[in-house]
Write a protein that holds these residues in place. Structure first.
Motif, PDB file in Angstrom:
ATOM      1  N   THR A  99       4.802  -9.245   8.918  1.00 17.26           N
ATOM      2  CA  THR A  99       4.106  -8.367   7.812  1.00 17.26           C
ATOM      3  C   THR A  99       3.424  -7.331   8.664  1.00 17.26           C
ATOM      4  O   THR A  99       2.550  -7.477   9.518  1.00 17.26           O
ATOM      5  N   ILE A 100       3.892  -6.126   8.077  1.00 22.09           N
ATOM      6  CA  ILE A 100       3.183  -4.969   8.849  1.00 22.09           C
ATOM      7  C   ILE A 100       2.288  -4.264   7.858  1.00 22.09           C
ATOM      8  O   ILE A 100       2.708  -3.926   6.826  1.00 22.09           O
ATOM      9  N   VAL A 101       0.997  -4.083   8.181  1.00 17.71           N
ATOM     10  CA  VAL A 101      -0.105  -3.495   7.392  1.00 17.71           C
ATOM     11  C   VAL A 101       0.138  -1.924   7.715  1.00 17.71           C
ATOM     12  O   VAL A 101      -0.003  -1.465   9.021  1.00 17.71           O
ATOM     13  N   GLU A 102       0.302  -1.244   6.761  1.00 14.74           N
ATOM     14  CA  GLU A 102       0.277   0.394   7.054  1.00 14.74           C
ATOM     15  C   GLU A 102      -1.018   0.813   7.109  1.00 14.74           C
ATOM     16  O   GLU A 102      -1.906   0.180   6.772  1.00 14.74           O
ATOM     17  N   PRO A 103      -0.955   1.829   8.073  1.00 13.34           N
ATOM     18  CA  PRO A 103      -2.320   2.631   8.306  1.00 13.34           C
ATOM     19  C   PRO A 103      -3.235   2.662   7.005  1.00 13.34           C
ATOM     20  O   PRO A 103      -4.591   2.520   7.123  1.00 13.34           O
ATOM     21  N   ALA A 104      -2.734   3.287   6.046  1.00 12.97           N
ATOM     22  CA  ALA A 104      -3.418   3.620   4.836  1.00 12.97           C
ATOM     23  C   ALA A 104      -4.277   2.165   4.243  1.00 12.97           C
ATOM     24  O   ALA A 104      -5.014   2.274   3.529  1.00 12.97           O
ATOM     25  N   ASP A 105      -3.461   0.822   4.441  1.00 10.74           N
ATOM     26  CA  ASP A 105      -4.075  -0.241   3.996  1.00 10.74           C
ATOM     27  C   ASP A 105      -5.128  -0.860   4.897  1.00 10.74           C
ATOM     28  O   ASP A 105      -5.900  -1.891   4.517  1.00 10.74           O
ATOM     29  N   THR A 106      -5.138  -0.292   6.045  1.00  8.06           N
ATOM     30  CA  THR A 106      -6.411  -1.077   7.125  1.00  8.06           C
ATOM     31  C   THR A 106      -7.494  -1.050   6.608  1.00  8.06           C
ATOM     32  O   THR A 106      -8.147  -2.103   6.918  1.00  8.06           O
TER      33      THR A 106
END
Length: 77
Positions: A18-25
């Motif tokens: 699961t990769i959390v995109e920078p915008a969702d950090t």
């Protein structure tokens, strides 16, 4: 992230990536704090099959070797 993408290709059938995109950090600040990633704002957390964190790597100061080590600790036998 190239190493993660490569490992997802080879291990994706047995490990969930699961990769959390920078915008969702920012929306996941509680998780960043829980896994002690606040100073670097991001990192990699490898969980075992029960959902417990086994390996926490902060920032991007690691490479494929460290990711493979994390995979070895969490992959089903």
């Amino acid at each position: 992230m190239a190493a993660v993408s490569e490992l997802r290709e080879t291990h994706g059938s047995s490990v969930d990536f699961t990769i959390v995109e920078p915008a969702d950090t920012a929306a996941r600040a509680d998780e960043i704090a829980r896994y002690q990633l606040t100073a670097r704002k991001h990192g990699t957390v490898a969980f075992d099959a029960q959902g417990e964190p086994v390996v926490i790597l902060g920032g991007h100061s690691y490479g494929k070797a460290e990711l493979e080590m994390a995979l070895a600790q969490i992959q089903p036998k």
